[in-house]
Motif scaffolding. Structure first.
Motif, mmCIF file in Angstrom:
data_model
loop_
_atom_site.group_PDB
_atom_site.id
_atom_site.type_symbol
_atom_site.label_atom_id
_atom_site.label_comp_id
_atom_site.label_asym_id
_atom_site.label_seq_id
_atom_site.Cartn_x
_atom_site.Cartn_y
_atom_site.Cartn_z
ATOM 1 N N GLN A 1 65.568 17.338 19.265
ATOM 2 C CA GLN A 1 64.540 17.289 20.297
ATOM 3 C C GLN A 1 63.647 18.533 20.263
ATOM 4 N N LYS A 2 64.259 19.693 20.056
ATOM 5 C CA LYS A 2 63.449 20.911 19.937
ATOM 6 C C LYS A 2 62.546 20.842 18.712
ATOM 7 N N GLY A 3 63.049 20.212 17.644
ATOM 8 C CA GLY A 3 62.236 20.056 16.442
ATOM 9 C C GLY A 3 60.999 19.215 16.693
ATOM 10 N N VAL B 1 59.379 18.983 19.562
ATOM 11 C CA VAL B 1 58.447 19.825 20.316
ATOM 12 C C VAL B 1 57.725 20.796 19.385
ATOM 13 N N GLU B 2 58.469 21.426 18.484
ATOM 14 C CA GLU B 2 57.871 22.385 17.549
ATOM 15 C C GLU B 2 56.875 21.698 16.615
ATOM 16 N N ARG B 3 57.229 20.507 16.152
ATOM 17 C CA ARG B 3 56.342 19.787 15.225
ATOM 18 C C ARG B 3 55.015 19.442 15.890
ATOM 19 N N VAL B 4 55.055 18.918 17.113
ATOM 20 C CA VAL B 4 53.817 18.533 17.787
ATOM 21 C C VAL B 4 52.961 19.763 18.080
ATOM 22 N N CYS B 5 53.596 20.876 18.469
ATOM 23 C CA CYS B 5 52.839 22.108 18.704
ATOM 24 C C CYS B 5 52.117 22.538 17.429
ATOM 25 N N ALA B 6 52.813 22.481 16.290
ATOM 26 C CA ALA B 6 52.204 22.867 15.020
ATOM 27 C C ALA B 6 51.050 21.942 14.664
ATOM 28 N N GLU B 7 51.223 20.647 14.887
ATOM 29 C CA GLU B 7 50.173 19.675 14.585
ATOM 30 C C GLU B 7 48.925 19.906 15.430
ATOM 31 N N GLN B 8 49.112 20.412 16.644
ATOM 32 C CA GLN B 8 47.985 20.643 17.536
ATOM 33 C C GLN B 8 47.419 22.066 17.410
ATOM 34 N N LEU C 1 59.172 11.466 23.614
ATOM 35 C CA LEU C 1 59.085 12.909 23.741
ATOM 36 C C LEU C 1 57.861 13.464 23.033
ATOM 37 N N ALA C 2 57.585 12.991 21.826
ATOM 38 C CA ALA C 2 56.440 13.503 21.072
ATOM 39 C C ALA C 2 55.132 13.268 21.824
ATOM 40 N N ARG C 3 54.994 12.087 22.381
ATOM 41 C CA ARG C 3 53.777 11.775 23.139
ATOM 42 C C ARG C 3 53.682 12.639 24.397
ATOM 43 N N ALA C 4 54.817 12.887 25.055
ATOM 44 C CA ALA C 4 54.820 13.723 26.254
ATOM 45 C C ALA C 4 54.387 15.151 25.931
ATOM 46 N N VAL C 5 54.838 15.683 24.783
ATOM 47 C CA VAL C 5 54.425 17.029 24.369
ATOM 48 C C VAL C 5 52.926 17.044 24.078
ATOM 49 N N GLU C 6 52.455 16.003 23.431
ATOM 50 C CA GLU C 6 51.024 15.914 23.117
ATOM 51 C C GLU C 6 50.181 15.907 24.390
ATOM 52 N N VAL C 7 50.646 15.171 25.407
ATOM 53 C CA VAL C 7 49.923 15.142 26.684
ATOM 54 C C VAL C 7 49.928 16.524 27.327
ATOM 55 N N ASP D 1 51.055 27.817 18.755
ATOM 56 C CA ASP D 1 52.098 28.693 18.253
ATOM 57 C C ASP D 1 53.472 28.045 18.445
ATOM 58 N N VAL D 2 54.493 28.621 17.851
ATOM 59 C CA VAL D 2 55.863 28.132 18.001
ATOM 60 C C VAL D 2 56.266 28.233 19.470
ATOM 61 N N PRO D 3 56.752 27.169 20.080
ATOM 62 C CA PRO D 3 57.100 27.223 21.507
ATOM 63 C C PRO D 3 58.334 28.074 21.751
ATOM 64 N N VAL D 4 58.441 28.574 22.976
ATOM 65 C CA VAL D 4 59.621 29.326 23.370
ATOM 66 C C VAL D 4 60.458 28.445 24.293
ATOM 67 N N PHE D 5 61.761 28.389 24.031
ATOM 68 C CA PHE D 5 62.672 27.575 24.833
ATOM 69 C C PHE D 5 63.509 28.483 25.724
#
Length: 379
Positions: free
Chosen positions: A73-75, A77-84, A160-166, A87-91
């Protein structure tokens, strides 16, 4: 040709000559010795260190809601952040005695651009309470069985990926925040319910609904393990068990008006209307109308409960002895004996007196479409 005509001809020739002279002067400066001394725009950047800082997301995550070790799941979040291009998210993981309050303060202190809540409704509530008035938007990532605020705002609850994108690309929507104030001397509070003490009183935020009586008893007696296995239907056994609990006496005062004496099984004060299972208990409630909706349920037996269910299903706004509806900005509730209290499905403890008020549009939430067209701009 008249004198006036010759005058305008002279003026026109003068303008042309002056313009030509200026053009020659500017051309010589840009192509002569001065041109080589002017640095190019790229020369102001000495490398990656001088490039604009990437935007960054903080995720306040409840580790009990992660699958396995949470790496998958963290992966995502990190992937969508990189695509957009972020920076690397902090958890920041919640703990038993800090369900998100301190973690959110730490994230805001780091100056992140959005703080996401990844957990159940309790995690969302804790994160939101700290973000009120911060000017930083909150993103909602699906991690619980309810995800009530996300459902009311029509956000992704199974992607989850769509939620991060939003959370990254969505539009900001300013929503109301409800506040419940309790006097610790008159309440038995759970240890985990959070902070917000003011002059000896405890102030707790809620985004969806606050309640006491039957609904809180159901929340209290439903196990997390059962919810994880079968979802919202886990509430059914506890609901059947407590359906005919003794009604309590209550005094309800709205917006400082005349107190109303009631007998009830449960009293709910909502900022949003949709509950678990898609039940729309408060069909007129809007999360950003600056108003709270109040529902008082007081059926005596099975037949009366059947009538209540029918009214909820048909979205009837008719007031009867079994279901009363009100609207307000402030509510004061006194009950004859201590009742369990819940905020957004999170058990707070027991109390006999509570004060509730709304803080209009105090929280910024990232949504897919912002404010819906069906809601007037001046609502």
């Amino acid at each position: 040709m008249s004198n006036a005509s010759w005058t305008w001809v002279g003026i026109a020739l003068a303008v042309v000559l002056v313009g030509a002279g200026l053009w020659l002067l500017l051309s010589s400066r840009s192509s002569g010795r001065h041109a080589s001394s002017r640095p190019s725009r790229d020369s102001f950047r000495s490398g990656q260190d001088d490039a604009p800082a990437l935007k960054r997301m903080a995720v306040v995550v409840n580790p009990t809601k992660l699958e396995d070790d949470g790496s998958a799941q963290k992966g995502i979040v990190e992937r969508v952040c990189a695509e957009q291009g972020w920076d690397v998210p902090v958890f920041l993981e919640t703990e038993e005695h800090d369900v998100g309050f301190g973690q959110t303060r730490a994230a805001l202190a780091e100056g992140v651009d959005v703080v996401c809540a990844f957990g159940g409704d309790g995690t969302v509530r804790a994160v939101a309470q700290e973000m009120v008035g911060s000017g930083v938007p909150i993103g909602l990532l699906p991690g619980g069985t309810g995800n009530l605020l996300a459902r009311n705002l029509e956000l992704p609850t199974d992607d989850l990926a769509r939620a991060v994108e939003v959370a990254i690309t969505g539009r900001n929507r300013h929503v109301d925040v409800g506040w419940m104030t309790l006097d610790p001397s008159d309440a038995d509070l759970e240890e985990h319910v959070g902070e917000g003490a003011t002059e000896g009183r405890r102030r707790h935020a809620f985004l969806v609904m606050a309640g006491l009586g039957l609904d809180a008893a159901i929340m209290s007696e439903t196990s997390e393990q059962l919810k994880a296995r079968i979802g919202w239907t886990a509430y059914v056994p506890a609901g059947l068990k407590n359906l005919l609990i003794e009604r309590f006496k209550a005094r309800l005062t709205l917006d400082g008006g005349q107190p109303m004496e009631l007998r009830a099984r449960t009293i709910l004060v909502g900022n949003c209307g949709k509950l678990t299972g898609g039940i729309n208990l408060m069909p007129d409630a809007e999360p950003d109308d600056g108003t709270l909706d109040v529902v008082v349920l007081s059926p005596k037996g099975i037949a009366a409960w059947a009538s209540v269910v029918a009214r909820v299903v048909t979205k009837s706004d008719r007031t009867t002895k079994t279901l009363d509806r009100f609207r307000c900005q402030q509510a004061s509730i006194h009950v004859d004996h201590a009742q369990q209290i819940e905020l957004d499905g999170d058990i707070v403890g027991e109390a006999r007196h509570l004060e509730i008020e709304v803080q209009p549009r105090a929280l910024i939430v990232r949504t897919e479409a912002g404010r819906p067209a069906s809601v007037p701009a001046d609502a």
